[in-house]
Motif scaffolding. Structure first.
Motif, PDB file in Angstrom:
ATOM      1  N   SER A  12      24.204 110.849  68.630  1.00  0.00           N
ATOM      2  CA  SER A  12      23.455 109.766  67.991  1.00  0.00           C
ATOM      3  C   SER A  12      21.997 110.181  67.868  1.00  0.00           C
ATOM      4  O   SER A  12      21.372 110.564  68.861  1.00  0.00           O
ATOM      5  CB  SER A  12      23.577 108.489  68.814  1.00  0.00           C
ATOM      6  N   ARG A  14      18.104 109.169  66.815  1.00  0.00           N
ATOM      7  CA  ARG A  14      17.285 107.964  66.729  1.00  0.00           C
ATOM      8  C   ARG A  14      15.864 108.251  66.264  1.00  0.00           C
ATOM      9  O   ARG A  14      14.942 107.485  66.531  1.00  0.00           O
ATOM     10  CB  ARG A  14      17.306 107.240  68.084  1.00  0.00           C
ATOM     11  N   ASN A 119      15.975 100.077  65.525  1.00  0.00           N
ATOM     12  CA  ASN A 119      17.283 100.013  64.875  1.00  0.00           C
ATOM     13  C   ASN A 119      17.160  99.444  63.469  1.00  0.00           C
ATOM     14  O   ASN A 119      17.862  99.865  62.559  1.00  0.00           O
ATOM     15  CB  ASN A 119      18.217  99.093  65.671  1.00  0.00           C
ATOM     16  N   GLY A 167      25.504  98.972  66.332  1.00  0.00           N
ATOM     17  CA  GLY A 167      25.985  97.608  66.525  1.00  0.00           C
ATOM     18  C   GLY A 167      24.846  96.606  66.364  1.00  0.00           C
ATOM     19  O   GLY A 167      25.083  95.427  66.094  1.00  0.00           O
ATOM     20  N   ALA A 168      23.620  97.071  66.517  1.00  0.00           N
ATOM     21  CA  ALA A 168      22.443  96.184  66.417  1.00  0.00           C
ATOM     22  C   ALA A 168      22.461  95.345  65.140  1.00  0.00           C
ATOM     23  O   ALA A 168      21.929  94.234  65.114  1.00  0.00           O
ATOM     24  CB  ALA A 168      21.168  97.017  66.462  1.00  0.00           C
ATOM     25  N   ARG A 210      29.733 112.420  79.435  1.00  0.00           N
ATOM     26  CA  ARG A 210      31.080 111.849  79.378  1.00  0.00           C
ATOM     27  C   ARG A 210      31.737 111.934  80.746  1.00  0.00           C
ATOM     28  O   ARG A 210      31.456 112.849  81.530  1.00  0.00           O
ATOM     29  CB  ARG A 210      31.937 112.590  78.342  1.00  0.00           C
TER      30      ARG A 210
HETATM   31  C1  LIG Z   1      30.140 100.768  67.938  1.00  0.00           C
HETATM   32  C2  LIG Z   1      28.847 101.456  68.313  1.00  0.00           C
HETATM   33  C3  LIG Z   1      27.664 100.754  68.264  1.00  0.00           C
HETATM   34  C4  LIG Z   1      26.458 101.381  68.596  1.00  0.00           C
HETATM   35  N1  LIG Z   1      25.295 100.690  68.464  1.00  0.00           N
HETATM   36  C5  LIG Z   1      24.116 101.313  68.677  1.00  0.00           C
HETATM   37  C6  LIG Z   1      22.903 100.654  68.387  1.00  0.00           C
HETATM   38  O1  LIG Z   1      22.860  99.503  67.939  1.00  0.00           O
HETATM   39  N2  LIG Z   1      21.752 101.337  68.592  1.00  0.00           N
HETATM   40  C7  LIG Z   1      21.738 102.615  69.079  1.00  0.00           C
HETATM   41  O2  LIG Z   1      20.653 103.175  69.235  1.00  0.00           O
HETATM   42  N3  LIG Z   1      22.889 103.273  69.341  1.00  0.00           N
HETATM   43  C8  LIG Z   1      24.068 102.662  69.140  1.00  0.00           C
HETATM   44  N4  LIG Z   1      25.257 103.334  69.338  1.00  0.00           N
HETATM   45  C9  LIG Z   1      25.235 104.728  69.809  1.00  0.00           C
HETATM   46  C10 LIG Z   1      25.721 104.852  71.254  1.00  0.00           C
HETATM   47  O3  LIG Z   1      24.703 104.514  72.142  1.00  0.00           O
HETATM   48  C11 LIG Z   1      26.184 106.295  71.457  1.00  0.00           C
HETATM   49  O4  LIG Z   1      27.276 106.545  70.620  1.00  0.00           O
HETATM   50  C12 LIG Z   1      26.577 106.597  72.900  1.00  0.00           C
HETATM   51  O5  LIG Z   1      25.484 106.491  73.760  1.00  0.00           O
HETATM   52  C13 LIG Z   1      27.160 108.015  73.029  1.00  0.00           C
HETATM   53  O6  LIG Z   1      26.216 108.953  72.598  1.00  0.00           O
HETATM   54  P1  LIG Z   1      26.474 109.959  71.395  1.00  0.00           P
HETATM   55  O7  LIG Z   1      26.780 109.137  70.150  1.00  0.00           O
HETATM   56  O8  LIG Z   1      25.186 110.709  71.237  1.00  0.00           O
HETATM   57  O9  LIG Z   1      27.632 110.822  71.758  1.00  0.00           O
HETATM   58  C14 LIG Z   1      26.458 102.732  69.011  1.00  0.00           C
HETATM   59  C15 LIG Z   1      27.666 103.436  69.056  1.00  0.00           C
HETATM   60  C16 LIG Z   1      28.842 102.816  68.702  1.00  0.00           C
HETATM   61  C17 LIG Z   1      30.123 103.603  68.716  1.00  0.00           C
END
Ligand SMILES: Cc1cc2nc3c(=O)[nH]c(=O)nc-3n(C[C@H](O)[C@H](O)[C@H](O)COP(=O)(O)O)c2cc1C
Length: 221
Positions: A12, A14, A119, A167-168, A210
């Motif tokens: 993810s 940001r 977000n 999801g925000a 993980r």
């Molecule tokens: C359904 C879903 C909703 C998420 N919503 C947010 C969010 O609103 N803001 C954010 O910064 N990350 C969000 N994430 C990212 C998660 O924090 C992230 O996938 C998780 O920490 C694992 O890290 P990675 O994606 O780097 O592997 C979301 C991930 C998923 C799958």
């Protein structure tokens, strides 16, 4: 890249660079994401691709709306804010790492609120995506949306792009609904930032750990 390498390379993101994503490439990613499976092949996903002036308006109005602490700071569909172990610890570990990297001290609610608000500018990504679904569909269709999103994220990574699922975007939905003219009979499920990672930004150093396989898998023979 080999498939496994793509899966491992996706994280993810940001913080994004401002480099635009060509419209043709966005279409290609979405076309591939449509190959995701869905229960009985109903393909419930609907996607709004947001860029340019609309993206700017969306950002401004959702952030302004959020400052009023409105009732729609809850999703329209059931979402529980309750957490128990082991989830609380995993969530806190992520928050500690992320906020630590960007210098937000524990308990600094104002700074945390501002950071979470990023977000709603899609973390400065040039493209934002909003996923919606018909309200009448079964909750299984939420899985379908997840499959679509993951297929999209992996395809994006394969093409050198980065993403963050968000999801925000199912909070403060009334402003999003108004600006994107999303019909009342659809839920706003999530959003996604899409673009090229700013690799110099410390927030992108977060690598969410993980759990060991044995914590989550039971083999039956
Ligand atoms: C359904 C879903 C909703 C998420 N919503 C947010 C969010 O609103 N803001 C954010 O910064 N990350 C969000 N994430 C990212 C998660 O924090 C992230 O996938 C998780 O920490 C694992 O890290 P990675 O994606 O780097 O592997 C979301 C991930 C998923 C799958």
């Amino acid at each position: 890249m080999q498939f496994d390498d793509v899966v491992r390379a996706r994280h993810s993101v940001r913080a994004f660079r401002s480099d635009p994503v060509p419209a043709e490439l966005i279409r290609e990613l979405l076309q591939t994401a449509c190959l995701a499976p869905s229960g009985t092949n109903i393909q419930p996903w609907k996607v709004h691709v947001v860029s340019g002036d609309t993206r700017r308006r969306l950002e401004e109005e959702v952030l302004a709306h959020r400052e009023t602490r409105p009732d729609d700071d809850k999703a329209e569909f059931p979402r529980s804010s309750k957490r128990k172990e082991p989830y609380i610890s995993r969530m806190r570990a992520l928050g500690k790492d992320m906020y630590g990297r960007i210098g937000i001290a524990r308990g600094d609610d104002a700074a945390s609120w501002r950071q979470w608000g990023r977000n709603y500018s899609f973390f400065d990504a040039p493209v934002g995506l909003i996923f919606t679904i018909d309200k009448e569909l079964d909750s299984m269709s939420f899985l379908d949306i997840g499959m679509f999103m993951q297929t999209l994220m992996l395809t994006a990574k394969d093409r050198g792009l980065d993403t963050c699922a968000q999801g925000a975007w199912n909070l403060f939905w009334s402003a999003t609904r108004r600006i994107l003219s999303i019909p009342e009979d659809e839920y706003i499920i999530a959003g996604m930032a899409l673009g090229y990672a700013d690799t110099d930004d410390p927030v992108n150093g977060v690598i969410a750990p993980r759990e060991p396989l044995d914590q989550i898998v039971t083999f039956h023979a």
